[in-house]
Design a protein around this motif. Sequence first.
Motif, PDB file in Angstrom:
ATOM      1  N   ILE A 184      21.850   6.385  -1.259  1.00  5.26           N
ATOM      2  CA  ILE A 184      20.390   6.469  -1.440  1.00  5.26           C
ATOM      3  C   ILE A 184      19.706   6.363  -0.089  1.00  5.26           C
ATOM      4  CG2 ILE A 184      20.383   5.550  -3.790  1.00  5.26           C
ATOM      5  CD1 ILE A 184      19.548   2.889  -2.718  1.00  5.26           C
ATOM      6  N   ARG A 185      18.473   6.846  -0.072  1.00  2.00           N
ATOM      7  CA  ARG A 185      17.707   6.848   1.160  1.00  2.00           C
ATOM      8  C   ARG A 185      16.404   6.086   0.932  1.00  2.00           C
ATOM      9  NH1 ARG A 185      15.623  12.435   3.629  1.00  2.00           N
ATOM     10  NH2 ARG A 185      16.294  12.928   1.539  1.00  2.00           N
ATOM     11  N   PHE A 186      16.050   5.221   1.899  1.00  2.00           N
ATOM     12  CA  PHE A 186      14.779   4.513   1.892  1.00  2.00           C
ATOM     13  C   PHE A 186      13.934   5.072   3.028  1.00  2.00           C
ATOM     14  CE2 PHE A 186      17.804   1.517   0.046  1.00  2.00           C
ATOM     15  CZ  PHE A 186      17.128   1.077  -1.080  1.00  2.00           C
ATOM     16  N   GLU A 187      12.792   5.606   2.677  1.00  2.00           N
ATOM     17  CA  GLU A 187      11.881   6.099   3.696  1.00  2.00           C
ATOM     18  C   GLU A 187      10.457   5.738   3.282  1.00  2.00           C
ATOM     19  OE1 GLU A 187      12.143  10.309   3.997  1.00  2.00           O
ATOM     20  OE2 GLU A 187      12.064  10.630   1.830  1.00  2.00           O
ATOM     21  N   TRP A 188       9.579   5.615   4.285  1.00  2.00           N
ATOM     22  CA  TRP A 188       8.202   5.229   3.988  1.00  2.00           C
ATOM     23  C   TRP A 188       7.567   6.230   3.015  1.00  2.00           C
ATOM     24  CZ3 TRP A 188       7.313   0.497   5.136  1.00  2.00           C
ATOM     25  CH2 TRP A 188       7.835  -0.091   6.292  1.00  2.00           C
ATOM     26  N   SER A 241       0.869  -1.166   0.000  1.00  2.00           N
ATOM     27  CA  SER A 241       0.000   0.000   0.000  1.00  2.00           C
ATOM     28  C   SER A 241       0.907   1.217   0.000  1.00  2.00           C
ATOM     29  CB  SER A 241      -0.900  -0.020   1.240  1.00  2.00           C
ATOM     30  OG  SER A 241      -1.548   1.215   1.408  1.00  2.00           O
ATOM     31  N   LEU A 242       0.384   2.376  -0.335  1.00  2.00           N
ATOM     32  CA  LEU A 242       1.203   3.590  -0.316  1.00  2.00           C
ATOM     33  C   LEU A 242       1.808   3.833   1.067  1.00  2.00           C
ATOM     34  CD1 LEU A 242      -0.846   6.098  -2.503  1.00  2.00           C
ATOM     35  CD2 LEU A 242       1.319   4.978  -3.067  1.00  2.00           C
ATOM     36  N   SER A 243       1.144   3.348   2.113  1.00  2.00           N
ATOM     37  CA  SER A 243       1.650   3.577   3.468  1.00  2.00           C
ATOM     38  C   SER A 243       2.599   2.485   3.941  1.00  2.00           C
ATOM     39  CB  SER A 243       0.477   3.699   4.446  1.00  2.00           C
ATOM     40  OG  SER A 243      -0.297   2.531   4.430  1.00  2.00           O
ATOM     41  N   THR A 244       2.799   1.436   3.143  1.00  2.00           N
ATOM     42  CA  THR A 244       3.649   0.325   3.602  1.00  2.00           C
ATOM     43  C   THR A 244       4.854   0.081   2.701  1.00  2.00           C
ATOM     44  OG1 THR A 244       2.393  -1.360   2.384  1.00  2.00           O
ATOM     45  CG2 THR A 244       1.639  -0.824   4.614  1.00  2.00           C
ATOM     46  N   VAL A 245       5.038   0.913   1.652  1.00  2.00           N
ATOM     47  CA  VAL A 245       6.169   0.709   0.748  1.00  2.00           C
ATOM     48  C   VAL A 245       7.167   1.852   0.894  1.00  2.00           C
ATOM     49  CG1 VAL A 245       4.812  -0.612  -0.912  1.00  2.00           C
ATOM     50  CG2 VAL A 245       5.003   1.868  -1.175  1.00  2.00           C
ATOM     51  N   ASP A 246       8.357   1.605   0.362  1.00  2.00           N
ATOM     52  CA  ASP A 246       9.429   2.591   0.468  1.00  2.00           C
ATOM     53  C   ASP A 246       9.467   3.553  -0.710  1.00  2.00           C
ATOM     54  OD1 ASP A 246      10.715   2.201   2.872  1.00  2.00           O
ATOM     55  OD2 ASP A 246      11.925   0.542   2.126  1.00  2.00           O
ATOM     56  N   ASN A 247       9.803   4.797  -0.408  1.00  2.00           N
ATOM     57  CA  ASN A 247      10.183   5.757  -1.434  1.00  2.00           C
ATOM     58  C   ASN A 247      11.712   5.707  -1.532  1.00  2.00           C
ATOM     59  OD1 ASN A 247      10.191   7.805  -3.296  1.00  2.00           O
ATOM     60  ND2 ASN A 247      10.091   9.430  -1.765  1.00  2.00           N
ATOM     61  N   ILE A 248      12.229   5.579  -2.744  1.00  2.00           N
ATOM     62  CA  ILE A 248      13.678   5.481  -2.939  1.00  2.00           C
ATOM     63  C   ILE A 248      14.167   6.795  -3.544  1.00  2.00           C
ATOM     64  CG2 ILE A 248      15.540   4.150  -4.016  1.00  2.00           C
ATOM     65  CD1 ILE A 248      13.586   1.810  -4.247  1.00  2.00           C
ATOM     66  N   SER A 268      18.843  -2.896   2.144  1.00  2.00           N
ATOM     67  CA  SER A 268      18.836  -2.067   3.346  1.00  2.00           C
ATOM     68  C   SER A 268      17.532  -1.282   3.473  1.00  2.00           C
ATOM     69  CB  SER A 268      20.030  -1.097   3.334  1.00  2.00           C
ATOM     70  OG  SER A 268      19.910  -0.185   2.242  1.00  2.00           O
ATOM     71  N   SER A 269      16.570  -1.578   2.596  1.00  2.00           N
ATOM     72  CA  SER A 269      15.272  -0.892   2.650  1.00  2.00           C
ATOM     73  C   SER A 269      14.427  -1.463   3.789  1.00  2.00           C
ATOM     74  CB  SER A 269      14.527  -1.060   1.319  1.00  2.00           C
ATOM     75  OG  SER A 269      14.104  -2.415   1.165  1.00  2.00           O
ATOM     76  N   HIS A 270      13.234  -0.893   3.976  1.00  2.00           N
ATOM     77  CA  HIS A 270      12.314  -1.413   4.982  1.00  2.00           C
ATOM     78  C   HIS A 270      11.701  -2.749   4.559  1.00  2.00           C
ATOM     79  CE1 HIS A 270      12.175   2.983   6.088  1.00  2.00           C
ATOM     80  NE2 HIS A 270      12.304   2.431   7.285  1.00  2.00           N
ATOM     81  N   ARG A 271      11.768  -3.042   3.262  1.00  2.00           N
ATOM     82  CA  ARG A 271      11.138  -4.265   2.746  1.00  2.00           C
ATOM     83  C   ARG A 271      12.147  -5.081   1.922  1.00  2.00           C
ATOM     84  NH1 ARG A 271       5.289  -3.925   2.241  1.00  2.00           N
ATOM     85  NH2 ARG A 271       5.513  -5.359   0.486  1.00  2.00           N
ATOM     86  N   PRO A 272      13.232  -5.534   2.533  1.00  2.00           N
ATOM     87  CA  PRO A 272      14.227  -6.301   1.766  1.00  2.00           C
ATOM     88  C   PRO A 272      13.669  -7.609   1.219  1.00  2.00           C
ATOM     89  CG  PRO A 272      14.655  -6.477   4.128  1.00  2.00           C
ATOM     90  CD  PRO A 272      13.613  -5.419   3.961  1.00  2.00           C
ATOM     91  N   GLN A 273      12.599  -8.130   1.887  1.00  2.00           N
ATOM     92  CA  GLN A 273      12.029  -9.407   1.444  1.00  2.00           C
ATOM     93  C   GLN A 273      11.395  -9.303   0.062  1.00  2.00           C
ATOM     94  OE1 GLN A 273      10.672  -7.474   3.746  1.00  2.00           O
ATOM     95  NE2 GLN A 273       8.431  -7.415   3.553  1.00  2.00           N
ATOM     96  N   ASP A 274      11.063  -8.084  -0.381  1.00  2.00           N
ATOM     97  CA  ASP A 274      10.451  -7.936  -1.709  1.00  2.00           C
ATOM     98  C   ASP A 274      11.376  -8.435  -2.809  1.00  2.00           C
ATOM     99  OD1 ASP A 274       8.231  -6.899  -0.557  1.00  2.00           O
ATOM    100  OD2 ASP A 274       8.530  -4.838  -1.227  1.00  2.00           O
TER     101      ASP A 274
END
Length: 839
Positions: A125-129, A110-117, A606-612
């Motif tokens: 680079i920066r990973f943030e919600w 969802s837009l609230s559960t994925v990272d902006n790169i 190193s993102s919030h969702r490496p499992q993707d």
Amino acid sequence: MERIMKQSLLALSIKKPKWVFIITLLLTAITGAMIPGIVVDTDPENMLAEDQPARVFHNEVKDRFNLYDAIVVGAVNEESIFSPNSLQALHTLSEGIADIEGVIEPDMMSLSTVDNITQEGVGTIRFEWMMKQPPETMEQAKEIGQDVQRLPLFQETLVSGDEKAAAIYVPIENKDESYRISQEIETLIGGLDSKDEYHITGLPVAEDTFGFQMFVQMGISAPLAALMIFVLMWFFFRNLKFVAAPMIIAMATVIITMGLLIGMGFTVHIMSSMIPIFLMPIAVVDSIHIMSEFADSYKQGRDRKEVVKEVVGHLFTPMLYTSITSAIGFFSLLLTPIPPVQVFGAYVGFGILLAFLLTIVFIPAYLCALKPKALASLQSGSDKQSWLQKVLPQVGKKSLALSKLVTVGFVVIVALSLWGINQIQINDNPVRWFKEDHKIRVADRVLNDHFAGTYNAYLVLDYDQSAAKAEWMEAVNELDDSSLKKDIASIMEGGSDLGSQLNDVIITLEDRIFSASDKEMDTIDSLLAKAEETRRSLAYFQQPQMLKKIEQLQQALLDSGYVGKSNSITDVVKTVTRELKSGEPEDFVIPQSQRGVAQALLQYQSSHRPQDLWHMVTKDYSSTAIWLQLKSGDNQDMTRVVEYVENYFEDNPLPENVSAEWAGKSYLNMVWQDEMVEGMLSSLLSAFVVVFVMMIILFRSILFGALAMLPLSITILFIYGLIGWVGKDYDMPIAVLSSLTLGLSIDFAIHFLERSRDIYKQTGEFKSMIKKMFEEPASAISRNAVVIAVGFTPLLFAPLVPYITVGFFLATIMAASAVVTLILLPVALKATRRWAFKS
């Protein structure tokens, strides 16, 4: 044998009617007690055997890439989804869905559960919600929209290209829970402060919702059909005691058959849910024949037992053969490779034979148990001439008088039917099992208009490691150090994959460095270098040249128009590479070296969702899955994609050590549909031949055998021609109707021809025979046809398309077979009477 069976069954029913009633009641009660243990299964995956290669590979891919079935929730705002109110509602809904039991929260998209790169600096680079908190202003909302547009993995997947819709992908632990989860999501949606339209779709929720509604429909359609048959029989015979007997047979047959199916541990699939609907008409047919002729033959003062023996004596053989031929039509489904269809065919076939046995035993017992007053009322009701008895003699006369016109008419119908059959399209889609206005159909239509597609398929590319392993083992076997050689061989014999084995070998070699001599050091260094080289070669889908091939394939698929969008490891690599360099579009490319690709992928982890990442590629990078989004779940559309990819690989071959194979629900639906069509065709042809042989044996005449097959053949052609004319797709319910057509269409012909021969023996004259045939025999045939055809019109009002399909075509089959029997068979007998009645 046939005579002994008839006499034994008649003796039991006439001499011990109470025992017949007790045994019937006990059987019905015992099997009926098993029905509450029903387990409903609507998973199309189970249309394939558990060991079917496509299904085995599909489940292997799900395990390999940690893939789950998902429900798709869509929010639509015709102005823009990027407004504070819309995004606030989406954020609230996402949080609520994450708390639902059975939802796999870490993988929810969802837009609230994925990272902006984004780029933090050159090389960083920066990973943030993407939307940790919902925006408060329009400017903040538009910024989120701009961020999404930079990320290809989310474009047309999480947000539509027109920015009017946003989606939430809800992965679930068990697809059988999708209906419950969807209901809980609907409750959450109902509590939102939003004017946006929300829709829920996806194959899992469509299939599980169908299962729930199918269960409800089973409890509505069968009783309604029974009620309609009851009302119609009362309309024809105006005698409740007369009507009661066939209804008892029908209900007992349905309860015993379904009870046995459930009691033996079989799940109730979409096919087996229709068993009561199929058995109900078949079960009453023979009962009506016996009761109708008994009513015409019995006169006050006659011994009822003698009348029963006389009636059953006339009807036993045709009823036996019609039951056997009908059962063969359904037993032929055992030849299909589709397990639920096999179960359906076996139990309907069993039910037909059970109905025959119950009819022969129960109906005579019932008639012998009736009081004289009841028999008198039965007789008084039969003295009145019905409208059928007035009309049918005219039908017989007209068909013979206009025999040439009748023949030409049927030839035209056959020709038009053959044309219609050529127009049939083989296609199915579980979402189309609902009516056009059903909320799932509406959701499917709306969301697929906005997004790249809510249907999934996976193209899996595998690198064959055998050559690399052989080369590595050759280097190991050349070692002079027997101790080291033994240690490495022991590691290589382990059950893990080659990449993991090489990791263990590298650790072992590095440990031995500390105690190695200078000579041993050279050997270990050389072997370490070889192990590193082999490990890099195994990471095949880190190699730029292979990623470029995937990129080219994705572009070709997009250009074909058959695929809404595809997502792969290349999209991740190009996005991260762009942000590591300049952040500009010109750097949205695949790096030139494997090291550059590996760096990009390491950064992504190193993102919030490496499992993707591991949903797209295995951890040793030897296998990758390309996720295809399709706007349609139709088998035809999936077939086009598969054929397009096959042609693409012919023109752009994969490396020899790389193979491609398909997985995903859309692909599995295509596979079982293809297998069903082939299986149905072979079962229909084989059953047709068996029935023809049986007709020759029954009538002891090739000519009469061929005449009996005439109504069946024309009805089959007409029904499938009609399917082509009206543009109905050849789907699962339609395929199974071939067995119903085969079974029911010949029943009337057997009764007509068998009674024609018996009456001809009495009259010795063709016109007299036809006259008598269009009295009681034609009346019984017509009553059966009308009762069954009209009796199943309640199915036309069902909310589920397969039930509507079965209701319409079942009525059409009965009407068509009765018309062909009563109009064409007299003409055919007239044309062949020299040979047909020469003895």
